[in-house]
Design a protein around this motif. Structure first.
Motif, short mmCIF file in Angstrom:
data_model
loop_
_atom_site.label_atom_id
_atom_site.label_comp_id
_atom_site.label_asym_id
_atom_site.label_seq_id
_atom_site.Cartn_x
_atom_site.Cartn_y
_atom_site.Cartn_z
N ALA A 137 0.83 -1.21 0.00
CA ALA A 137 0.00 0.00 0.00
C ALA A 137 0.86 1.26 0.00
CB ALA A 137 -0.91 0.00 1.22
N GLY A 138 2.11 1.13 0.44
CA GLY A 138 3.00 2.29 0.46
C GLY A 138 3.66 2.56 -0.87
N CYS A 139 3.44 1.66 -1.84
CA CYS A 139 4.10 1.82 -3.15
C CYS A 139 3.14 2.44 -4.15
CB CYS A 139 4.55 0.45 -3.66
SG CYS A 139 5.20 0.52 -5.34
N PRO A 140 3.50 3.58 -4.73
CA PRO A 140 2.60 4.24 -5.67
C PRO A 140 2.26 3.40 -6.90
CG PRO A 140 4.34 5.74 -4.99
CD PRO A 140 4.71 4.38 -4.48
N GLN A 197 7.69 5.67 1.80
CA GLN A 197 6.72 4.87 1.05
C GLN A 197 6.69 3.44 1.60
OE1 GLN A 197 8.00 5.57 -2.99
NE2 GLN A 197 7.08 7.59 -3.05
N CYS A 198 7.14 2.50 0.76
CA CYS A 198 7.03 1.08 1.13
C CYS A 198 7.70 0.76 2.47
CB CYS A 198 7.61 0.21 0.03
SG CYS A 198 9.28 0.69 -0.47
N GLU A 199 8.92 1.27 2.67
CA GLU A 199 9.68 0.88 3.86
C GLU A 199 9.06 1.44 5.13
OE1 GLU A 199 13.89 1.57 3.33
OE2 GLU A 199 13.95 0.41 1.47
N LYS A 200 8.35 2.54 4.97
CA LYS A 200 7.66 3.14 6.12
C LYS A 200 6.54 2.22 6.60
CE LYS A 200 4.97 7.32 6.84
NZ LYS A 200 4.48 8.45 6.05
N GLU A 201 5.95 1.46 5.68
CA GLU A 201 4.82 0.60 6.02
C GLU A 201 5.25 -0.81 6.40
OE1 GLU A 201 1.95 1.98 6.22
OE2 GLU A 201 2.49 3.87 5.23
N CYS A 202 6.53 -1.12 6.30
CA CYS A 202 7.04 -2.45 6.63
C CYS A 202 6.79 -2.73 8.12
CB CYS A 202 8.54 -2.52 6.30
SG CYS A 202 9.36 -4.03 6.85
N LEU A 237 8.36 -4.43 10.22
CA LEU A 237 9.55 -4.44 11.06
C LEU A 237 9.83 -3.08 11.69
CD1 LEU A 237 12.20 -6.52 9.05
CD2 LEU A 237 10.58 -7.30 10.77
N VAL A 238 9.37 -2.02 11.01
CA VAL A 238 9.72 -0.66 11.42
C VAL A 238 9.39 -0.37 12.89
CG1 VAL A 238 8.99 1.75 11.12
CG2 VAL A 238 9.80 0.44 9.18
N LYS A 239 8.35 -1.03 13.39
CA LYS A 239 7.97 -0.79 14.79
C LYS A 239 9.09 -1.17 15.75
CE LYS A 239 3.22 -1.64 13.66
NZ LYS A 239 2.46 -2.82 13.31
N LYS A 240 9.88 -2.17 15.39
CA LYS A 240 10.91 -2.65 16.31
C LYS A 240 12.35 -2.44 15.83
CE LYS A 240 8.14 -5.95 18.74
NZ LYS A 240 7.65 -7.32 18.76
N MET A 241 12.52 -2.32 14.55
CA MET A 241 13.89 -2.24 14.02
C MET A 241 13.86 -1.60 12.63
SD MET A 241 14.23 -6.24 12.99
CE MET A 241 13.51 -6.96 14.44
N GLU A 242 14.98 -1.67 11.93
CA GLU A 242 15.00 -1.11 10.57
C GLU A 242 14.15 -1.97 9.64
OE1 GLU A 242 19.40 1.05 10.54
OE2 GLU A 242 18.93 -0.44 9.00
N SER A 243 13.51 -1.30 8.69
CA SER A 243 12.65 -2.03 7.75
C SER A 243 13.51 -2.91 6.85
CB SER A 243 11.91 -1.02 6.88
OG SER A 243 12.80 -0.48 5.94
N VAL A 244 12.84 -3.76 6.09
CA VAL A 244 13.54 -4.51 5.04
C VAL A 244 14.05 -3.49 4.02
CG1 VAL A 244 13.25 -6.18 3.17
CG2 VAL A 244 12.08 -6.53 5.37
N GLY A 245 15.23 -3.70 3.48
CA GLY A 245 15.79 -2.77 2.49
C GLY A 245 15.16 -3.00 1.13
N ILE A 246 13.92 -2.60 0.99
CA ILE A 246 13.16 -2.90 -0.23
C ILE A 246 13.80 -2.23 -1.45
CG2 ILE A 246 10.90 -2.75 -1.35
CD1 ILE A 246 9.67 -2.65 1.52
N GLY A 247 14.18 -0.97 -1.27
CA GLY A 247 14.80 -0.24 -2.37
C GLY A 247 16.10 -0.90 -2.81
N ARG A 248 16.90 -1.31 -1.84
CA ARG A 248 18.19 -1.94 -2.17
C ARG A 248 17.98 -3.26 -2.90
NH1 ARG A 248 21.57 -0.92 3.50
NH2 ARG A 248 21.44 1.35 3.40
#
Lengths: 283, 465
Positions: free
Chosen positions: B52-55, B98-103, B105-116
């Protein structure tokens, strides 16, 4: 790719090129310009359109060899081609019935004023032209200007042809003799356009000049061509190139034109070395 | 379940000392091993929130699980279903918003590196040399003109050509790619990658015409005589200045000019390339967005001793991507926050030499939700500079609105277009990207191109406007 159909040397260091460019030729109007790029490493340089032959799809430009790009262009010949020719750009001249119009061309400003003078003549104006050059051998397009002018006056700085002196002295003479001039179009070196404006300001004669600041994309996206007109910043590429000369800050234009003086010299020196003809490639 | 690494798998990159001397891309990208490791951090949520965070609604867990399985070929296939420019988006999308903000994991740690991971999959495909050309629909005989070859135009053209229409893409500059080519520097988005994506669009069958200024060379109305529809994606090309006293001194650039010289014209290779650029020693860039970061970092690479960012708010309000700010800080860019330039001083030749500024403080939030900067009285001070880059934003390029009389324009010069279809007020003419929204992001422009492509296909089939 745009092919050179004809190349002519009009005077030492001043060359005329006819390009095969039907799309641009069809649309081009007096006062507009093109941007060209010679090769893959080339810069984008703006050049005013000197003429078009719409039925043949031909675009004519006249170039004075001053910088690296214009010198390089000067080495090209018939059937050679350049990679980019973009246009027509800028707003066309306001061709109206003014009455009597003075068309003033200096140096390579003359080929630029020529299509304007022709259009003004066709519109029914009385066209009085003044063409200036440093010396007789640098005078260009005299016959063309004659053919579209009711009166033509020539000046040379050194007096080798026509009247000795500057275009402004002829202009001043005409005004003082009582010739009623309704509008003036002046194209030439900045110093000439400034002098024309200084001459006409006391008489309050509308004076239109065509500005030649540094340009890059020339479609309004970079702002390098910004000029001060009546205290407002304008982009010459999309708001001009023609402006009310009485409002133009010519000193700013002169200073901005000198921005890359050092780099321009470096480029030309390198070019001269590499094309020195002895095969040394500058070594 | 194994414990998840709380941090994203690091991406190797050039050290700051090394990279400020060259224009090469900063990060090297993931190795296959890095990518698999990072992909394994994804929880493959039953109800993924990232999409949902991805346009453009990429199937994010889908492509990531393929990477985890080392099935890179299918990873890129899944990506390309929704995104024709993954190598670019992986590099320039503001994933953290966008996407990483909605991951989750973000609540507890760094999101998955979706862009990478997106970047990895796209680069893997390019390196493999095997690029899948999808099958096209049968030819419809309909012709479409696309104006502007930036992200919106590229996506629109790519989508429509696959639907069987004949597409011509017009570009005013001499190289296709729009802001991807003239704006974003080589060290952030290598031009070879943009070139690859443009070539891919051409391989799909799009005819590319460069150095063609729609509005001048031909008007939109003239294009409509030879085409059944026109899409306008001409971007936000008109630079803003601040109208300060002395702003026309030599040495003061718009960011557009500075970046066009360096990126498109390769002025950093002068005199091998003919276009010059001022190699300033003390460079001040005004603004806090990605374009400002790009300009300030370019200044270093051109040999600046001091490269400064002058921004009127504080660090938290900066609109630039976090990674860009981070890279700029690492490279030694000096930040002057809460600072507003008010005047320039020049020398006798008209060259800028000093910039007068005021200090600011933050007041109540304004319309953008960010705290409004307020000037502090009697806080004037001067900064010595020899180059200034004004990077405070752009508005839409007026060439097309000016030459298309029946196209309706909003207050700020944007073309009015329906959000759900890209339809303008002129029949047969669609628009999308920055020309409609004002300066935004690459991915939003791509999204707009896609939406308009769908509606345009419908219009071409039915003739209903």
């Amino acid at each position: 790719m745009f092919t050179i159909l004809t190349k002519k040397e009009l005077a030492p260091g001043i060359k005329l090129f006819e390009f095969d460019a039907p799309l641009i030729a069809r649309k081009a109007k007096p006062g507009q310009f093109v941007v060209l790029r010679i090769n893959e490493t080339g810069e984008r340089i703006p050049l005013t359109i000197a003429d078009t032959k719409k039925d043949k799809g031909i675009l004519v430009i006249v170039v004075q060899e001053v910088g690296k790009s214009t010198k390089l262009l000067g080495t090209l010949n018939q059937n050679d081609s350049i990679i980019d020719l973009i246009g027509p750009l800028g707003k066309p001249s306001e061709i109206e019935k003014y009455g009597t119009v003075a068309c003033i061309g200096g140096g390579v400003g003359t080929p630029e004023i020529y299509p304007v003078a022709r259009a003004l003549k066709e519109k029914g104006n009385k066209v009085v032209s003044i063409v200036g050059a440093r010396s007789k051998n640098l005078l260009i397009m005299e016959q063309e200007m004659k053919s579209v002018s009711d009166e033509l006056y020539i000046t040379t700085d050194d007096g080798t042809y026509g009247k000795k002196g500057l275009v402004t002295s002829e202009l001043k003479r005409l005004i003082d003799e009582g010739v009623k001039i309704d509008c003036i179009f002046a194209v030439g070196p900045v110093i000439m356009m400034k002098a024309v404006c200084d001459t006409t300001r006391p008489y309050n004669i509308k004076t239109i000049v065509s500005l030649n600041p540094i340009m890059l994309d020339a479609t309004g996206m970079c702002g390098v061509c910004r000029v001060d007109v009546g205290g407002e910043t304008k982009f010459a590429c999309v708001d001009g190139p023609e402006f009310d000369g009485h409002k133009v800050d010519f000193d700013l234009l002169t200073k901005r034109l000198r921005t890359y003086l050092k780099e321009e010299k470096e480029s030309v020196d390198l070019f001269n070395k590499q094309s020195c003809g002895c095969g040394c490639k500058g070594n | 379940m194994a414990k998840i690494n709380p941090k994203k798998t690091a991406m190797r990159e050039q050290t700051p000392q090394e990279r400020i001397k060259n224009f090469k891309e900063v990060p090297y990208g993931y190795s296959e091993g890095d990518a698999v490791l990072e992909a394994q951090r994804c929880l493959k949520c039953k109800k993924p929130t990232c999409i949902a965070g991805c346009p453009v609604e990429i199937d994010i867990p889908g492509f990531i699980s393929k990477i985890a399985e080392k099935d890179f070929k299918n990873a890129i296939k899944i990506l390309k279903k929704k995104n024709v420019l993954p190598a670019i988006c992986g590099r320039v999308c503001p994933q953290e918003d966008q996407c990483e903000k909605e991951c989750v994991l973000v609540k507890k740690m760094e999101s998955v590196g979706i862009g990478r991971l997106e970047r990895f999959a796209a680069d893997w495909e390019a390196a493999s040399g095997i690029v899948d050309i999808p099958e096209k629909h049968p030819a419809t005989g309909k012709k479409v003109a696309v104006v502007g070859s930036g992200p919106a135009g590229l996506v629109f053209a790519g989508d429509l050509v696959q639907l069987g229409h004949e597409v011509t893409l017009f570009e005013a500059l001499h190289k296709a790619g729009g802001v991807l080519v003239y704006g974003i520097p080589e060290f952030r988005l290598p031009k070879a990658i943009v070139q690859r994506e443009v070539e891919y669009i051409e391989k799909l069958g799009v005819k590319l015409v460069t150095s063609f200024v729609v509005g001048n060379t031909q008007t939109v109305d003239e294009l409509l005589q030879e085409h059944d529809a026109v899409f306008i994606g001409t971007g936000a090309g008109l630079p803003w200045f601040m109208n300060l006293p002395g702003e026309n001194f030599s040495g003061i650039y718009s960011a557009n000019e500075y970046l066009v010289r360096s990126n498109l014209m390769k002025a950093y290779l002068f005199p091998e390339y003919d276009t010059p650029i001022v190699r300033g020693k003390r460079v001040a860039t005004i603004g806090g967005g990605n374009v400002a970061m790009d300009s300030a970092r370019t200044a270093f690479r051109l040999g600046a001793e001091k490269s400064m960012i002058i921004y009127r708010r504080s660090k938290t309000e900066m609109p630039a991507r976090i990674e860009e700010i981070h890279h700029a800080e690492e490279e030694g860019i000096h930040f002057e926050f809460l600072t507003l330039p008010v005047k320039y001083y020049g020398d006798e030749n008209g060259w800028v030499k000093e910039m007068e500024c005021l200090r600011m403080e933050l007041g109540e939030p304004d319309a953008s939700g960010r705290r409004r900067p307020i000037t502090l009285p009697n806080s004037e001070f001067r900064i010595s500079v020899d180059t200034v880059v004004v990077a405070i934003g752009q508005s839409p390029n007026p060439l097309i609105p000016q030459t298309t009389p029946d196209l309706q324009i909003a207050k700020h010069g944007n073309i009015i277009a329906d959000e759900k279809t890209g339809k303008t007020t002129k029949k047969g003419v669609f628009a999308g990207g920055d020309i409609v929204t004002g300066a935004a992001t690459v991915i939003l422009a791509m999204g707009a191109g896609r939406i308009a492509a769908r509606a345009c296909d419908e219009y071409l089939k039915t003739g209903i406007w």
